[in-house]
Enzyme design. Structure first.
Site, PDB file in Angstrom:
ATOM      1  N   ALA A 101     -15.178   3.058  -1.023  1.00 36.88           N
ATOM      2  CA  ALA A 101     -14.944   1.780  -0.177  1.00 36.88           C
ATOM      3  C   ALA A 101     -13.530   1.463  -0.435  1.00 36.88           C
ATOM      4  O   ALA A 101     -12.919   0.566   0.128  1.00 36.88           O
ATOM      5  CB  ALA A 101     -15.785   0.724  -0.653  1.00 36.88           C
ATOM      6  N   GLU A 131       0.812  -1.284   0.289  1.00 40.56           N
ATOM      7  CA  GLU A 131       0.108   0.011  -0.092  1.00 40.56           C
ATOM      8  C   GLU A 131       0.937   1.377   0.069  1.00 40.56           C
ATOM      9  O   GLU A 131       1.880   1.193   0.657  1.00 40.56           O
ATOM     10  CB  GLU A 131      -0.778  -0.015   1.321  1.00 40.56           C
ATOM     11  CG  GLU A 131      -2.361   0.477   1.036  1.00 40.56           C
ATOM     12  CD  GLU A 131      -3.153  -0.287   0.020  1.00 40.56           C
ATOM     13  OE1 GLU A 131      -3.152  -0.059  -1.320  1.00 40.56           O
ATOM     14  OE2 GLU A 131      -3.666  -1.412   0.452  1.00 40.56           O
ATOM     15  N   HIS A 132       0.494   2.101  -0.828  1.00 45.55           N
ATOM     16  CA  HIS A 132       1.135   3.495  -0.763  1.00 45.55           C
ATOM     17  C   HIS A 132       2.535   3.256  -1.295  1.00 45.55           C
ATOM     18  O   HIS A 132       3.527   3.813  -1.098  1.00 45.55           O
ATOM     19  CB  HIS A 132       1.281   4.285   0.352  1.00 45.55           C
ATOM     20  CG  HIS A 132      -0.252   4.687   0.650  1.00 45.55           C
ATOM     21  ND1 HIS A 132      -0.589   6.077   0.109  1.00 45.55           N
ATOM     22  CD2 HIS A 132      -1.170   4.493   1.370  1.00 45.55           C
ATOM     23  CE1 HIS A 132      -1.791   6.246   0.488  1.00 45.55           C
ATOM     24  NE2 HIS A 132      -2.249   5.162   1.335  1.00 45.55           N
ATOM     25  N   ASP A 186      -4.248   0.770  -9.578  1.00 48.87           N
ATOM     26  CA  ASP A 186      -5.646   0.829  -9.973  1.00 48.87           C
ATOM     27  C   ASP A 186      -5.953   0.438 -11.397  1.00 48.87           C
ATOM     28  O   ASP A 186      -6.691  -0.648 -11.791  1.00 48.87           O
ATOM     29  CB  ASP A 186      -6.552   1.618  -9.189  1.00 48.87           C
ATOM     30  CG  ASP A 186      -6.287   1.863  -7.935  1.00 48.87           C
ATOM     31  OD1 ASP A 186      -5.513   1.045  -7.300  1.00 48.87           O
ATOM     32  OD2 ASP A 186      -6.644   2.907  -7.428  1.00 48.87           O
ATOM     33  N   GLU A 199      -7.063  10.964 -14.376  1.00 44.99           N
ATOM     34  CA  GLU A 199      -6.981  11.340 -12.613  1.00 44.99           C
ATOM     35  C   GLU A 199      -6.342  12.140 -12.370  1.00 44.99           C
ATOM     36  O   GLU A 199      -6.402  13.143 -11.308  1.00 44.99           O
ATOM     37  CB  GLU A 199      -7.126   9.703 -12.106  1.00 44.99           C
ATOM     38  CG  GLU A 199      -7.841   9.882 -10.773  1.00 44.99           C
ATOM     39  CD  GLU A 199      -8.143   8.683 -10.222  1.00 44.99           C
ATOM     40  OE1 GLU A 199      -8.331   7.669 -10.948  1.00 44.99           O
ATOM     41  OE2 GLU A 199      -8.242   8.607  -8.927  1.00 44.99           O
ATOM     42  N   SER A 229     -25.361   8.448 -16.232  1.00 43.41           N
ATOM     43  CA  SER A 229     -24.770   7.806 -15.117  1.00 43.41           C
ATOM     44  C   SER A 229     -25.949   7.181 -14.432  1.00 43.41           C
ATOM     45  O   SER A 229     -26.738   8.023 -13.982  1.00 43.41           O
ATOM     46  CB  SER A 229     -24.041   8.601 -14.123  1.00 43.41           C
ATOM     47  OG  SER A 229     -23.766   7.889 -12.833  1.00 43.41           O
ATOM     48  N   SER A 289     -11.585   1.294  -5.908  1.00 43.70           N
ATOM     49  CA  SER A 289     -11.106   1.641  -6.938  1.00 43.70           C
ATOM     50  C   SER A 289     -12.546   1.719  -8.044  1.00 43.70           C
ATOM     51  O   SER A 289     -12.406   1.529  -9.380  1.00 43.70           O
ATOM     52  CB  SER A 289     -10.279   0.589  -7.737  1.00 43.70           C
ATOM     53  OG  SER A 289      -8.739   1.063  -7.534  1.00 43.70           O
ATOM     54  N   SER A 290     -13.517   2.220  -7.420  1.00 43.00           N
ATOM     55  CA  SER A 290     -14.471   2.714  -8.525  1.00 43.00           C
ATOM     56  C   SER A 290     -14.122   3.701  -9.484  1.00 43.00           C
ATOM     57  O   SER A 290     -14.409   3.670 -10.723  1.00 43.00           O
ATOM     58  CB  SER A 290     -15.706   3.192  -7.655  1.00 43.00           C
ATOM     59  OG  SER A 290     -15.325   4.352  -7.097  1.00 43.00           O
ATOM     60  N   SER A 291     -13.144   4.601  -9.224  1.00 40.56           N
ATOM     61  CA  SER A 291     -12.580   5.488 -10.312  1.00 40.56           C
ATOM     62  C   SER A 291     -11.908   5.032 -11.085  1.00 40.56           C
ATOM     63  O   SER A 291     -11.934   5.320 -12.507  1.00 40.56           O
ATOM     64  CB  SER A 291     -11.712   6.769  -9.606  1.00 40.56           C
ATOM     65  OG  SER A 291     -11.621   6.618  -8.374  1.00 40.56           O
TER      66      SER A 291
HETATM   67  C1  GLA Z   1      -5.182   4.602  -4.103  1.00 41.28           C
HETATM   68  C2  GLA Z   1      -4.403   4.952  -5.464  1.00 41.28           C
HETATM   69  C3  GLA Z   1      -3.684   4.061  -5.783  1.00 41.28           C
HETATM   70  C4  GLA Z   1      -2.667   3.371  -4.350  1.00 41.28           C
HETATM   71  C5  GLA Z   1      -3.356   3.379  -3.418  1.00 41.28           C
HETATM   72  C6  GLA Z   1      -2.566   3.163  -2.035  1.00 41.28           C
HETATM   73  O1  GLA Z   1      -6.136   3.519  -4.233  1.00 41.28           O
HETATM   74  O2  GLA Z   1      -5.270   4.876  -6.644  1.00 41.28           O
HETATM   75  O3  GLA Z   1      -2.520   4.300  -6.820  1.00 41.28           O
HETATM   76  O4  GLA Z   1      -1.629   4.590  -4.224  1.00 41.28           O
HETATM   77  O5  GLA Z   1      -4.270   4.293  -3.102  1.00 41.28           O
HETATM   78  O6  GLA Z   1      -1.613   2.073  -2.061  1.00 41.28           O
END
Ligand code: GLA
Length: 388
Positions: free
Chosen positions: A122, A33-34, A171, A159, A67, A125-127
């Site tokens: 949530a 993560e991150h 994502d 984005e 939408s 990654s809905s985006s």
């Molecule tokens: C969000 C971002 C990803 C990633 C995560 C953290 O989902 O869209 O690119 O950085 O946070 O891991």
């Protein structure tokens, strides 16, 4: 009702004509993560929640977008140059259209009907799902077939530049490259991946805290800035480094006093998290799910204490998960400040896990969590009308 059965009919009654249908999944990140925007490693899997886009051609160069989720329309003229973001859902599809055009893919006008099953807010990654489904739909109906990697990068750029969130590549990448039954071990510098089989005996249980704290996006961008500051300072002593990916744990300790305490904590998380992803991949390859689970627990603690992107609801969910039977590992997933946890659960106990977690979390918080028992799903693509 799932969109697949009715999206064509709804498109016909709104716009007329027979659409083509595309879909792109959300994702859950198992570990890492991150790390993506630090050119490191991550291990996401696509999940069986898709954003669906039905698309039909128009004679002009306009986009008409509807939408279902927001019961709202948006409209854009592809021929007029500058366009400002509206700070609403439509920035995602319109931002993607602008990026495709800027990359030289001239688009035809189109009617689009968008419907997403990916829960919003949530951390699933809905985006990325809406970006990727729209990109595939627009490119394909204009006669283009860009490389998947190029599509992922264009969606990320939409984005970053149009929506204004400085997200990494994870994502969009997994939405395009996801594989049924597999997680992707993603190298965010090489932009390459290895597929790792998730054994059938394990379920990915996603538990939504039902909270999304307001600071999520501003804090996200701030974390990126902290990491960049760490790299800038460390580069004075380690001229060869380009990103935190290049810094070892020993080097970080050696130069600890040269960077701010905050930058040190952020960097320590990233360096440790990259190592945990590599170890987790090894654990999966050798069938050692218990070891994978330990890395997940460490990841959560690091995100909570060093990266400071967790929140009380996420911490509570992780604590509750550790009290259940059949749990290998639990941690927050996605950007943080709310959203969901990911739990690796022995398939035999997944039902019981869901039930008990829901009760305990509700008892403690008064909130009814949404809990989904998932397996890794396949990535984005056209959806044949014969299957609708
Ligand atoms: C969000 C971002 C990803 C990633 C995560 C953290 O989902 O869209 O690119 O950085 O946070 O891991």
């Amino acid at each position: 009702m799932t969109p697949r059965s009715t999206i064509v009919e709804r498109f016909r009654s709104r716009f007329g004509g027979d659409p083509r249908v595309y879909r792109a999944p959300g994702r859950v990140n198992l570990i890492g993560e991150h790390t993506d925007y630090n050119e490191g490693f991550a291990m996401p899997a696509a999940i069986e929640f898709y954003c669906w886009v039905a698309v039909g051609a128009r004679e002009d160069r306009r986009l008409h977008i509807y939408s279902e989720e927001f019961s709202a329309e948006a409209d854009a003229d592809l021929s007029s140059a500058a366009r400002q973001p509206s700070k609403t859902w439509s920035d995602y599809p319109i931002g993607v259209a602008l990026q495709l055009e800027q990359a030289g893919f001239r688009l035809r006008g189109a009617n689009l009907l968008i419907e997403s099953e990916v829960p919003i807010g949530a951390g699933l990654s809905s985006s990325a799902a809406i970006e990727v489904a729209t990109a595939l739909a627009l490119a394909d109906q204009s006669g283009w077939t860009p490389e998947r990697l190029q599509l992922a990068l264009l969606c990320q750029r939409a984005e970053n530049e149009f929506v204004g969130a400085r997200v990494g590549i994870m994502d969009q990448f997994v939405s395009l490259y996801g594989e049924k039954d597999h997680a992707l071990m993603l190298d965010c510098r090489a932009l390459s991946f290895a597929s790792l089989l998730i054994p059938n005996s394990v379920k990915l249980v996603i538990s939504n805290t039902m909270v999304k704290h307001e600071l999520a996006s501003s804090e996200y961008n701030r974390r990126r800035a902290d990491c960049e500051e760490a790299v800038r300072r460390l580069r004075e002593f380690l001229p060869g480094i380009r990103a935190l990916r290049d810094v070892s744990a020993e080097q970080l300790e050696q130069y600890r006093s040269k960077i701010s305490e905050v930058a040190y904590k952020r960097a320590l998380h990233v360096v440790g998290e990259n190592a945990r992803v590599l170890d987790s991949a090894e654990a999966l390859r050798s069938g050692d799910i218990a070891r994978f689970g330990m890395r997940m627990a460490e990841s959560h603690r690091s995100l909570r204490d060093l990266y400071e992107v967790s929140c009380p609801e996420l911490d509570l969910m992780v604590d509750l998960a550790h009290q259940q039977k059949g749990v290998y590992g639990a941690r927050m997933t996605g950007g943080g400040f709310g959203g969901a946890t990911i739990n690796l659960v022995d398939a035999r106990y997944a039902g019981e896990f869901k039930e008990k977690m829901a009760k305990s979390y509700q008892r403690e918080t008064g909130l009814v969590p949404q809990i989904y028992i998932c397996r890794p799903a396949e990535g984005a693509g056209p959806f044949p009308s014969s299957d609708l």
